[in-house]
Design a protein around this motif. Structure first.
Motif, PDB file in Angstrom:
ATOM      1  N   TRP A   1       0.724  -1.208   0.041  1.00  0.00           N
ATOM      2  CA  TRP A   1      -0.008   0.231   0.058  1.00  0.00           C
ATOM      3  C   TRP A   1       0.910   1.254   0.009  1.00  0.00           C
ATOM      4  O   TRP A   1       0.301   2.323  -0.515  1.00  0.00           O
ATOM      5  N   SER A   2       2.120   1.149   0.147  1.00  0.00           N
ATOM      6  CA  SER A   2       2.986   2.524   0.231  1.00  0.00           C
ATOM      7  C   SER A   2       2.794   3.167  -0.766  1.00  0.00           C
ATOM      8  O   SER A   2       2.722   4.466  -1.008  1.00  0.00           O
ATOM      9  N   PRO A   3       3.073   2.407  -1.976  1.00  0.00           N
ATOM     10  CA  PRO A   3       3.199   3.218  -3.565  1.00  0.00           C
ATOM     11  C   PRO A   3       1.620   3.965  -3.562  1.00  0.00           C
ATOM     12  O   PRO A   3       1.741   5.133  -4.242  1.00  0.00           O
ATOM     13  N   ARG A   4       0.613   3.217  -3.443  1.00  0.00           N
ATOM     14  CA  ARG A   4      -0.664   3.959  -3.883  1.00  0.00           C
ATOM     15  C   ARG A   4      -1.204   5.107  -2.776  1.00  0.00           C
ATOM     16  O   ARG A   4      -1.705   6.048  -3.156  1.00  0.00           O
ATOM     17  N   VAL A   5      -0.833   4.768  -1.549  1.00  0.00           N
ATOM     18  CA  VAL A   5      -1.082   5.904  -0.580  1.00  0.00           C
ATOM     19  C   VAL A   5      -0.072   7.103  -0.958  1.00  0.00           C
ATOM     20  O   VAL A   5      -0.507   8.232  -1.110  1.00  0.00           O
ATOM     21  N   LEU A   6       1.116   6.803  -1.328  1.00  0.00           N
ATOM     22  CA  LEU A   6       2.040   7.887  -1.728  1.00  0.00           C
ATOM     23  C   LEU A   6       1.408   8.623  -2.925  1.00  0.00           C
ATOM     24  O   LEU A   6       1.280   9.907  -3.049  1.00  0.00           O
ATOM     25  N   ALA A   7       1.005   8.064  -3.774  1.00  0.00           N
ATOM     26  CA  ALA A   7       0.237   8.509  -5.088  1.00  0.00           C
ATOM     27  C   ALA A   7      -0.887   9.451  -4.898  1.00  0.00           C
ATOM     28  O   ALA A   7      -1.050  10.722  -5.330  1.00  0.00           O
ATOM     29  N   VAL A   8      -1.764   9.028  -3.858  1.00  0.00           N
ATOM     30  CA  VAL A   8      -3.036   9.732  -3.448  1.00  0.00           C
ATOM     31  C   VAL A   8      -2.318  11.068  -2.884  1.00  0.00           C
ATOM     32  O   VAL A   8      -2.993  12.221  -3.070  1.00  0.00           O
ATOM     33  N   CYS A   9      -1.454  11.225  -1.861  1.00  0.00           N
ATOM     34  CA  CYS A   9      -1.080  12.241  -1.182  1.00  0.00           C
ATOM     35  C   CYS A   9      -0.296  13.097  -2.158  1.00  0.00           C
ATOM     36  O   CYS A   9      -0.418  14.427  -2.171  1.00  0.00           O
TER      37      CYS A   9
ATOM     38  N   GLN B   1       1.291  18.805  -3.612  1.00  0.00           N
ATOM     39  CA  GLN B   1       2.434  18.718  -4.629  1.00  0.00           C
ATOM     40  C   GLN B   1       4.140  18.774  -4.040  1.00  0.00           C
ATOM     41  O   GLN B   1       4.840  18.767  -5.332  1.00  0.00           O
ATOM     42  N   HIS B   2       4.144  18.752  -3.068  1.00  0.00           N
ATOM     43  CA  HIS B   2       5.636  18.876  -2.555  1.00  0.00           C
ATOM     44  C   HIS B   2       5.832  17.484  -2.206  1.00  0.00           C
ATOM     45  O   HIS B   2       5.265  16.852  -1.437  1.00  0.00           O
ATOM     46  N   ALA B   3       7.079  16.949  -2.655  1.00  0.00           N
ATOM     47  CA  ALA B   3       7.230  15.485  -2.561  1.00  0.00           C
ATOM     48  C   ALA B   3       7.665  14.688  -1.262  1.00  0.00           C
ATOM     49  O   ALA B   3       7.374  13.901  -0.771  1.00  0.00           O
ATOM     50  N   GLU B   4       8.293  15.671  -0.715  1.00  0.00           N
ATOM     51  CA  GLU B   4       8.672  15.353   0.646  1.00  0.00           C
ATOM     52  C   GLU B   4       7.677  15.406   1.587  1.00  0.00           C
ATOM     53  O   GLU B   4       7.538  14.629   2.514  1.00  0.00           O
TER      54      GLU B   4
ATOM     55  N   GLU C   1       4.029  19.173 -15.510  1.00  0.00           N
ATOM     56  CA  GLU C   1       2.729  19.502 -16.221  1.00  0.00           C
ATOM     57  C   GLU C   1       1.549  18.514 -15.486  1.00  0.00           C
ATOM     58  O   GLU C   1       0.612  18.962 -15.386  1.00  0.00           O
ATOM     59  N   ILE C   2       2.282  17.297 -14.869  1.00  0.00           N
ATOM     60  CA  ILE C   2       1.144  16.663 -14.163  1.00  0.00           C
ATOM     61  C   ILE C   2       0.786  16.973 -12.741  1.00  0.00           C
ATOM     62  O   ILE C   2      -0.326  17.136 -12.317  1.00  0.00           O
ATOM     63  N   ASP C   3       1.715  18.161 -12.135  1.00  0.00           N
ATOM     64  CA  ASP C   3       1.339  18.640 -11.148  1.00  0.00           C
ATOM     65  C   ASP C   3       0.259  19.746 -11.402  1.00  0.00           C
ATOM     66  O   ASP C   3      -0.409  20.186 -10.411  1.00  0.00           O
ATOM     67  N   GLN C   4       0.353  20.289 -12.521  1.00  0.00           N
ATOM     68  CA  GLN C   4      -0.852  21.487 -12.963  1.00  0.00           C
ATOM     69  C   GLN C   4      -2.340  20.676 -13.176  1.00  0.00           C
ATOM     70  O   GLN C   4      -3.192  21.429 -13.371  1.00  0.00           O
ATOM     71  N   LEU C   5      -2.267  19.544 -13.463  1.00  0.00           N
ATOM     72  CA  LEU C   5      -3.636  18.945 -13.775  1.00  0.00           C
ATOM     73  C   LEU C   5      -4.513  18.841 -12.548  1.00  0.00           C
ATOM     74  O   LEU C   5      -4.132  19.237 -11.388  1.00  0.00           O
TER      75      LEU C   5
ATOM     76  N   LEU D   1      -0.961   9.307 -11.522  1.00  0.00           N
ATOM     77  CA  LEU D   1      -0.048   8.766 -10.483  1.00  0.00           C
ATOM     78  C   LEU D   1      -0.315   7.490  -9.976  1.00  0.00           C
ATOM     79  O   LEU D   1       0.713   6.649 -10.015  1.00  0.00           O
ATOM     80  N   LEU D   2      -1.377   7.082  -9.853  1.00  0.00           N
ATOM     81  CA  LEU D   2      -1.699   5.684  -9.564  1.00  0.00           C
ATOM     82  C   LEU D   2      -1.561   4.810 -10.588  1.00  0.00           C
ATOM     83  O   LEU D   2      -0.905   3.687 -10.432  1.00  0.00           O
ATOM     84  N   TYR D   3      -1.853   5.317 -11.944  1.00  0.00           N
ATOM     85  CA  TYR D   3      -1.668   4.262 -13.259  1.00  0.00           C
ATOM     86  C   TYR D   3      -0.097   3.947 -13.599  1.00  0.00           C
ATOM     87  O   TYR D   3       0.401   3.154 -13.776  1.00  0.00           O
ATOM     88  N   TYR D   4       0.521   5.389 -13.887  1.00  0.00           N
ATOM     89  CA  TYR D   4       1.870   5.298 -14.281  1.00  0.00           C
ATOM     90  C   TYR D   4       2.871   5.184 -13.292  1.00  0.00           C
ATOM     91  O   TYR D   4       4.030   4.561 -13.615  1.00  0.00           O
TER      92      TYR D   4
END
Length: 182
Positions: free
Chosen positions: A25-33, A38-41, A126-130, A139-142
């Motif tokens: 679940w880590s990658p999926r939860v991270l994608a949601v967050c 939009q700040h990675a850390e 550009e993804i951040d601007q969506l 983010l979840l898919y790619y």
């Protein structure tokens, strides 16, 4: 192992099940967050907090087969908590999202030519601007590799909606990147 079985085993105190829970679940939860903050850390910190909250409250989950949607709810609340804490400093939030704060390099990105790294940065920007709903499915898919079905279950929409959101996001990204390339 199904999500329901995973929940049961974690609740029984099985260490390997806890590790599987975090791995799965880590990658999926991270994608949601990451879609909301939009700040990675910061997104990574919130994702860790979400997983911790999930693990400590797992015994309260009434429908273990809906673990993904439940964790998404926790992640959304954690993101909203962070956003509300930051609301007194709107200028600070804008500064963070526009600062060009470098994301950590992955091992493979060090091997790319400089122009490829620049393309990746443009794509991430550009993804951040969506819109949030588009950014989340991208983010979840790619980035997480979740299937349409997994995304649909996690965010509570149909597979057709996931497909439509991905198509819309791809179209917008293609247009924006084409304009930038001129």
């Amino acid at each position: 192992m199904t999500d329901a079985e995973l929940v049961r085993r974690v609740c029984e105190g099985e260490k390997a099940a806890r590790e599987e829970f975090v791995r799965r679940w880590s990658p999926r939860v991270l994608a949601v967050c990451r879609a909301r903050v939009q700040h990675a850390e910061t997104a990574e910190d919130i994702a860790q907090e979400t997983l911790l909250r999930g693990l400590t409250r797992l015994n309260t989950l009434r429908e273990p087969e809906k673990l993904g949607a439940w964790l998404r709810g926790i992640a959304l609340r954690a993101c909203l908590d962070w956003i509300s804490e930051q609301s007194t400093s709107r200028a600070h939030l804008k500064e963070l999202s526009r600062s060009g704060y470098p994301e950590p390099l992955t091992d493979d990105s060090r091997l790319l030519a400089p122009e490829q790294n620049e393309e990746r940065k443009r794509l991430r920007n550009e993804i951040d601007q969506l819109a949030e709903e588009l950014r989340e499915v991208v983010l979840l898919y790619y980035y997480d590799g979740a299937t349409y079905q997994e995304i649909a279950e996690m965010i509570g929409v149909s597979r057709a909606t996931v497909n439509a959101r991905l198509a819309k996001a791809r179209s917008r990204l293609a247009r924006r990147l084409a304009v930038m390339a001129r």
